[in-house]
Design an enzyme around this catalytic site. Structure first.
Site, PDB file in Angstrom:
ATOM      1  CG  HIS A 307      -2.087   0.911   1.065  1.00 55.85           C
ATOM      2  ND1 HIS A 307      -2.014   2.258   1.330  1.00 55.85           N
ATOM      3  CD2 HIS A 307      -3.339   0.675   0.611  1.00 55.85           C
ATOM      4  CE1 HIS A 307      -3.179   2.804   1.060  1.00 55.85           C
ATOM      5  NE2 HIS A 307      -3.997   1.874   0.614  1.00 55.85           N
ATOM      6  CG  ASP A 364      -8.727  -4.347  -2.870  1.00 55.46           C
ATOM      7  OD1 ASP A 364      -9.921  -4.225  -2.549  1.00 55.46           O
ATOM      8  OD2 ASP A 364      -8.100  -3.491  -3.496  1.00 55.46           O
TER       9      ASP A 364
HETATM   10  N1  ACO Z   1       4.246  -7.682  -4.748  1.00 53.70           N
HETATM   11  C1  ACO Z   1       5.600  -7.664  -4.891  1.00 53.70           C
HETATM   12  N2  ACO Z   1       6.378  -6.566  -4.704  1.00 53.70           N
HETATM   13  C2  ACO Z   1       5.742  -5.435  -4.385  1.00 53.70           C
HETATM   14  C3  ACO Z   1       4.346  -5.375  -4.223  1.00 53.70           C
HETATM   15  C4  ACO Z   1       3.595  -6.549  -4.410  1.00 53.70           C
HETATM   16  N3  ACO Z   1       2.281  -6.548  -4.262  1.00 53.70           N
HETATM   17  N4  ACO Z   1       3.999  -4.112  -3.897  1.00 53.70           N
HETATM   18  C5  ACO Z   1       5.115  -3.395  -3.861  1.00 53.70           C
HETATM   19  N5  ACO Z   1       6.198  -4.199  -4.150  1.00 53.70           N
HETATM   20  C6  ACO Z   1       7.610  -3.802  -4.161  1.00 53.70           C
HETATM   21  C7  ACO Z   1       7.965  -3.016  -5.402  1.00 53.70           C
HETATM   22  O1  ACO Z   1       8.408  -3.851  -6.453  1.00 53.70           O
HETATM   23  C8  ACO Z   1       9.049  -2.105  -4.885  1.00 53.70           C
HETATM   24  O2  ACO Z   1      10.239  -2.880  -4.786  1.00 53.70           O
HETATM   25  P1  ACO Z   1      11.678  -2.204  -5.019  1.00 53.70           P
HETATM   26  O3  ACO Z   1      11.818  -1.153  -3.965  1.00 53.70           O
HETATM   27  O4  ACO Z   1      12.640  -3.316  -4.918  1.00 53.70           O
HETATM   28  O5  ACO Z   1      11.618  -1.596  -6.401  1.00 53.70           O
HETATM   29  C9  ACO Z   1       8.604  -1.770  -3.464  1.00 53.70           C
HETATM   30  O6  ACO Z   1       7.814  -2.899  -3.069  1.00 53.70           O
HETATM   31  C10 ACO Z   1       7.781  -0.497  -3.348  1.00 53.70           C
HETATM   32  O7  ACO Z   1       6.653  -0.618  -4.241  1.00 53.70           O
HETATM   33  P2  ACO Z   1       6.065   0.561  -5.103  1.00 53.70           P
HETATM   34  O8  ACO Z   1       5.394  -0.032  -6.306  1.00 53.70           O
HETATM   35  O9  ACO Z   1       7.112   1.604  -5.334  1.00 53.70           O
HETATM   36  O10 ACO Z   1       5.001   1.149  -4.101  1.00 53.70           O
HETATM   37  P3  ACO Z   1       3.794   2.091  -4.468  1.00 53.70           P
HETATM   38  O11 ACO Z   1       3.452   2.809  -3.240  1.00 53.70           O
HETATM   39  O12 ACO Z   1       4.113   2.889  -5.684  1.00 53.70           O
HETATM   40  O13 ACO Z   1       2.626   1.063  -4.888  1.00 53.70           O
HETATM   41  C11 ACO Z   1       0.822  -0.461  -4.702  1.00 53.70           C
HETATM   42  C12 ACO Z   1       1.616   0.658  -4.004  1.00 53.70           C
HETATM   43  C13 ACO Z   1       0.392  -0.015  -6.100  1.00 53.70           C
HETATM   44  C14 ACO Z   1      -0.432  -0.742  -3.878  1.00 53.70           C
HETATM   45  C15 ACO Z   1       1.699  -1.731  -4.791  1.00 53.70           C
HETATM   46  O14 ACO Z   1       2.047  -2.168  -3.493  1.00 53.70           O
HETATM   47  C16 ACO Z   1       1.027  -2.861  -5.566  1.00 53.70           C
HETATM   48  O15 ACO Z   1       1.141  -2.910  -6.781  1.00 53.70           O
HETATM   49  N6  ACO Z   1       0.285  -3.803  -4.873  1.00 53.70           N
HETATM   50  C17 ACO Z   1      -0.445  -4.853  -5.549  1.00 53.70           C
HETATM   51  C18 ACO Z   1      -1.775  -4.304  -6.088  1.00 53.70           C
HETATM   52  C19 ACO Z   1      -2.789  -4.033  -4.994  1.00 53.70           C
HETATM   53  O16 ACO Z   1      -3.027  -4.858  -4.115  1.00 53.70           O
HETATM   54  N7  ACO Z   1      -3.414  -2.854  -5.063  1.00 53.70           N
HETATM   55  C20 ACO Z   1      -4.475  -2.457  -4.114  1.00 53.70           C
HETATM   56  C21 ACO Z   1      -3.981  -1.376  -3.207  1.00 53.70           C
HETATM   57  S1  ACO Z   1      -5.234  -0.953  -2.019  1.00 53.70           S
HETATM   58  C22 ACO Z   1      -6.329  -0.042  -2.900  1.00 53.70           C
HETATM   59  O17 ACO Z   1      -5.998   0.681  -3.804  1.00 53.70           O
HETATM   60  C23 ACO Z   1      -7.693  -0.131  -2.572  1.00 53.70           C
END
Ligand code: ACO
Length: 428
Positions: A307, A364
């Site tokens: 998140h 979710d």
């Molecule tokens: N699985 C694996 N790795 C992940 C995940 C995941 N679900 N989420 C984040 N990471 C990793 C990224 O690859 C990144 O790694 P790095 O630092 O080595 O490059 C690090 O964690 C930070 O992630 P970001 O994508 O930069 O974080 P951001 O805040 O931009 O994204 C998000 C947040 C979009 C929710 C992300 O965690 C994600 O894609 N999750 C899966 C989709 C999801 O469940 N979305 C629902 C969110 S809740 C809502 O909107 C209602």
């Protein structure tokens, strides 16, 4: 003395006020930075940018706090009703009994949608995604209620549009579900409560003397309340920015629905169930999918994990996980993907990759399992999220207008070609 911040740029120092919120959150107000220095700030994804001062929802991602208008989410999810929370978010305080009754009556009187809107349902291909239909239908409401186009409505006119949208959304959502099944639509019934009426339109006519299982009704209130607002997320920011051009409420919410659709945002609830199903069909090996999620050459992500703001736990996920266990047990549903979800969660929470990046289950991760147990198909999950988020979008749109916020228009740092001359290769 009020706090200020200094920024030194190219040898010159500029001073800016520091804004402090009621929960002691601090922000440097750089709105005059460009006027004074010629510089802008660059913050892709707005990871560090406050877009608004807002009095609606407070969340602290480090400690896992979420409050609507000051009320802890745990209390509201446990005891309140969805309509009461909708009123709270939109109008700022909990309603009295009499006010809530009037609010309910006003909504009940507007639940019908214009009969001509049925033509839209007939026009969509039977396999079209419910979220695409929902955004079209909500946008189309502006065509049936053109008075909503007035950019300067009186508070009474604005309230009429708000009530209209709150009242018609469950009807639209249920008709989308009916269309996906090829079933005849069920018209709203004013003698039923908001949730009972919605379930009646979704699952068919109930005998007038019967009601739905209280477990199902309680679960629906809980899920909708937990989704009702979440401050400046992707879809809410979209609603505010579209509304900032004085676009009407239907158009602004329709845009928010599209923003919610993406699997990185609200679309994750559908993606989670599909992921869990895929893992189950592939032998149920959680470790294999954790390895894929960690592999930077593999686009797979653990859906329902991570998140932008929660870096400890998502308080909504905590409530939903418990509710999921309770509801499945009470309904006598045995869903094998629940075991896979729990295995996956445990493995991820003990894995250094997820620990280092502070990745936890979000709202979710378990919600789809509940929706499925209640009888919804996975393509409807994000539509149900939208139904829950509607009061939040309305509250944020209303606040943005009341604060007289300027049109949303970010700047950029241009990285393209510098000026070059056109050379003609063909005649007009
Ligand atoms: N699985 C694996 N790795 C992940 C995940 C995941 N679900 N989420 C984040 N990471 C990793 C990224 O690859 C990144 O790694 P790095 O630092 O080595 O490059 C690090 O964690 C930070 O992630 P970001 O994508 O930069 O974080 P951001 O805040 O931009 O994204 C998000 C947040 C979009 C929710 C992300 O965690 C994600 O894609 N999750 C899966 C989709 C999801 O469940 N979305 C629902 C969110 S809740 C809502 O909107 C209602």
């Amino acid at each position: 003395m009020s706090e200020t911040a200094s920024i030194i740029l190219n040898g010159s120092s500029y001073e800016f006020p520091v804004v402090t919120g009621t929960e002691n959150e601090k922000a440097v107000d750089i709105s005059k930075l460009r006027d004074q220095s010629g510089y802008i700030t660059l913050d892709p994804g707005f990871k560090n940018t406050g877009a608004a001062k807002s009095a609606i929802t407070f969340l602290d991602g480090e400690t896992g706090i979420l409050r609507y208008r000051g009320y802890p989410i745990e209390q509201l999810a446990e005891k309140s009703t969805f309509l009461e929370v909708a009123y709270l978010l939109i109008y700022g305080d909990l309603p009295t009994k009499a006010v809530l009754e009037q609010f309910r009556t006003d909504i009940k009187s507007q639940m019908m949608i214009h009969e001509d809107m049925k033509n839209f349902f007939a026009g969509f291909p039977s396999k079209s995604h419910p979220m695409g239909q929902l955004s079209c239908l909500v946008g189309a409401l502006s065509a049936f209620y053109p008075e909503s186009l007035d950019p300067n409505p009186t508070p009474e006119e604005e309230d009429k549009t708000i009530i209209n949208l709150l009242a018609k959304m469950p009807t639209i959502v249920s008709w989308i579900q009916k269309k996906s099944l090829g079933h005849p639509v069920v018209y709203p019934k004013t003698n039923l409560g908001y949730i009972d009426n919605f379930l009646n339109m979704i699952f068919g006519e109930v005998n007038q003397d019967k009601t739905f299982d209280p477990v199902v009704i309680d679960a629906m209130h809980k899920l909708l309340i937990l989704h009702a607002d979440h401050e400046q997320n992707c879809s809410t920011s979209t609603v505010r920015i579209v509304g900032s051009s004085n676009a009407n409420l239907y158009a602004s919410v329709s845009a928010g629905i599209n923003a919610l659709w993406g699997p990185l945002h609200g679309g994750a609830n559908q993606a989670v169930i599909e992921m869990l199903e895929a893992i189950k069909n592939d032998g149920g090996d959680a470790e294999k999918y954790l390895a894929k999620a960690k592999d930077k050459n593999d686009p797979f992500r653990l859906m329902g994990f991570g998140h932008r703001v929660y870096k400890n736990f998502d308080p909504r996920a905590k409530i939903i996980k418990k509710a999921c266990d309770d509801i499945l047990e009470k309904l006598g549903v045995n869903d094998p993907v629940l075991d896979i979800a729990k295995k996956l969660e445990e493995a991820a929470l003990n894995d250094q990759y997820f620990i280092d990046r502070k990745l936890y289950p979000n709202v979710d991760f378990y919600s789809g399992i509940i929706y499925r147990a209640l009888g919804f198909n996975s393509e409807m999950f994000t539509v149900l999220f939208a139904l829950g988020r509607l009061p939040g979008w309305i509250a944020q749109w209303k606040e943005m207008r009341e604060n007289k916020e300027p049109i949303g228009r970010p700047r950029q740092v241009y990285t393209g070609q510098t000026e070059r001359n056109y050379v003609e290769i063909t005649q007009r």
